[in-house]
Design an enzyme around this catalytic site. Sequence first.
Site, PDB file in Angstrom:
ATOM      1  N   CYS A  84      48.923  34.272  30.103  1.00 60.72           N
ATOM      2  CA  CYS A  84      49.749  34.797  31.141  1.00 60.72           C
ATOM      3  C   CYS A  84      51.309  34.000  31.219  1.00 60.72           C
ATOM      4  CB  CYS A  84      49.189  34.201  32.289  1.00 60.72           C
ATOM      5  SG  CYS A  84      48.845  32.095  32.175  1.00 60.72           S
ATOM      6  N   GLU A 116      41.767  38.907  32.274  1.00 66.54           N
ATOM      7  CA  GLU A 116      42.228  38.357  33.558  1.00 66.54           C
ATOM      8  C   GLU A 116      43.568  37.833  33.336  1.00 66.54           C
ATOM      9  OE1 GLU A 116      42.397  34.054  35.359  1.00 66.54           O
ATOM     10  OE2 GLU A 116      43.271  35.038  33.136  1.00 66.54           O
ATOM     11  N   ARG A 138      44.126  31.412  44.003  1.00 67.99           N
ATOM     12  CA  ARG A 138      44.576  31.263  42.999  1.00 67.99           C
ATOM     13  C   ARG A 138      44.516  33.012  43.137  1.00 67.99           C
ATOM     14  NH1 ARG A 138      44.215  28.380  38.820  1.00 67.99           N
ATOM     15  NH2 ARG A 138      43.876  29.044  36.799  1.00 67.99           N
ATOM     16  N   ARG A 191      44.976  36.121  40.752  1.00 62.55           N
ATOM     17  CA  ARG A 191      45.269  36.861  39.466  1.00 62.55           C
ATOM     18  C   ARG A 191      44.758  38.396  39.851  1.00 62.55           C
ATOM     19  NH1 ARG A 191      47.150  32.548  39.167  1.00 62.55           N
ATOM     20  NH2 ARG A 191      46.401  31.004  37.688  1.00 62.55           N
TER      21      ARG A 191
END
Length: 468
Positions: free
Chosen positions: A77, A119, A163, A165
């Site tokens: 990421c 993800e 969080r 995402r």
Amino acid sequence: MPQKTYTFIDLFAGLGGFHIALESLGCRCIFASELKDDLQKLYRNNFSDTTNVEGDITKVNLKEIPVHDILCAGFPCQPFSQAGKRMGFDDEGRGNMFDYICEVIRLQGENKPGILLLENVANLKGHDEGNTWRIIQEKLDALGYWVKGEILSPHQFGFPQHRKRMYIVGIRKDKGELSNFQFPVGHKESHCDINSIIDPDDTNIQVLKPETIRQLKVWQNFVSLTLRNGGHLPQFPVWAMEFGADYPFEACAPRFLDKNTLIGKHGKLGTMIEGKTLDDCISQLPIYAQSGKKHEFPKWKIKYIQQNRSFYELHHAWIDNWIGKIRTWDNSFQKFEWNCGSDDNGNIFDKIIQFRASGIRVKLPTYSPALNLVGTQIPILPWVKLPEPCIPQYTDEELFRYGIKRRDITRGRYLSVREAARLQGMEDLGFNGLSNARIYEALGNAVNTQVVKKIARRLINIYKNGRN
């Protein structure tokens, strides 16, 4: 659940968040790849049924990856993260990891997986003005997949962690469609309580240092004095080094001024500016005012400086006495963020606290800030009573030196590693062989199993029905 046992592969596997979620839905992992040696070993220990666990995906013979129904990947990421350089696909080495996912799919040929579940950070969707997300969609479309993406956070479903995402799902066009698939609907104001994951008897904990307790008490004093003197709790970042300052900043950044314009003005914490050179003068300003890259400060910085100076003008009578308590602190400790609203009771010690580079942040005890790779930003839980064996043994002289009392050291600690694991839905994992710092780091980079499970259940059902 479908009668068939769907198989899946777990790329960039980390701690195995995808594995936990899909295995709980009756799926079976037949291949995993993880770059870090220590996490590879841990993966094998925690998921012993997965005998085919490889390392660096760039060194794996992709042709030998077994045929599978579902491809899972939490690809790197950092190239897209707000906290990184955001180089995206131009980040050599990490930015091209998505291409390895595409190559795995391509080499499967007619046996390519029916389902994709990926993800990444939330910033991926808007990265490069949306071009990164468009390229991902186009590449997966060319490989024969319907694709959808959505930004979700555990706290929207009652799991106490904020969080956000980006979750990406795909279904083979010749096996089904995504028109009837909807991501699980979370609620932005869903009730969360951080106490639901706290274990008050946990002894594998990191207690607060005396200087940390003192810093919190000093900022508690700041909050209390604000309310006592008829003020409102600031809804902007408090930059205490701006209190008493009057250096010019609005027309252009101080770095571009003549030194004589600065001499005689007041800089950090109201200190008189003096010196022989412009650099001498600049060094006496708050750290955020020393930049010389652009001729003008951004509007948000100008606004924050103005707000802090206005606050000082209203409260200088008591701030001038209070400011001496923080004069020798590091820059980040002289900044404070109150994220609990203006009508709160003003008690720091029943809130979640996080020491960040941007300042000491205080928020309501609803959900934890996102776990991240920076071990120094572990959330603090100041209200949690320490188990008797964990209470530090300080002398009276040591307590006096830091201006704290013995009762102050009986409460307050950092979020434990087991509690951090619960935030990610990984409380049953073993972490043998990893230091606590490494566990926090790995959890900060992990996929949240609770959100993945909600998405995967819907996706598998849509896929199953599409094939009937």
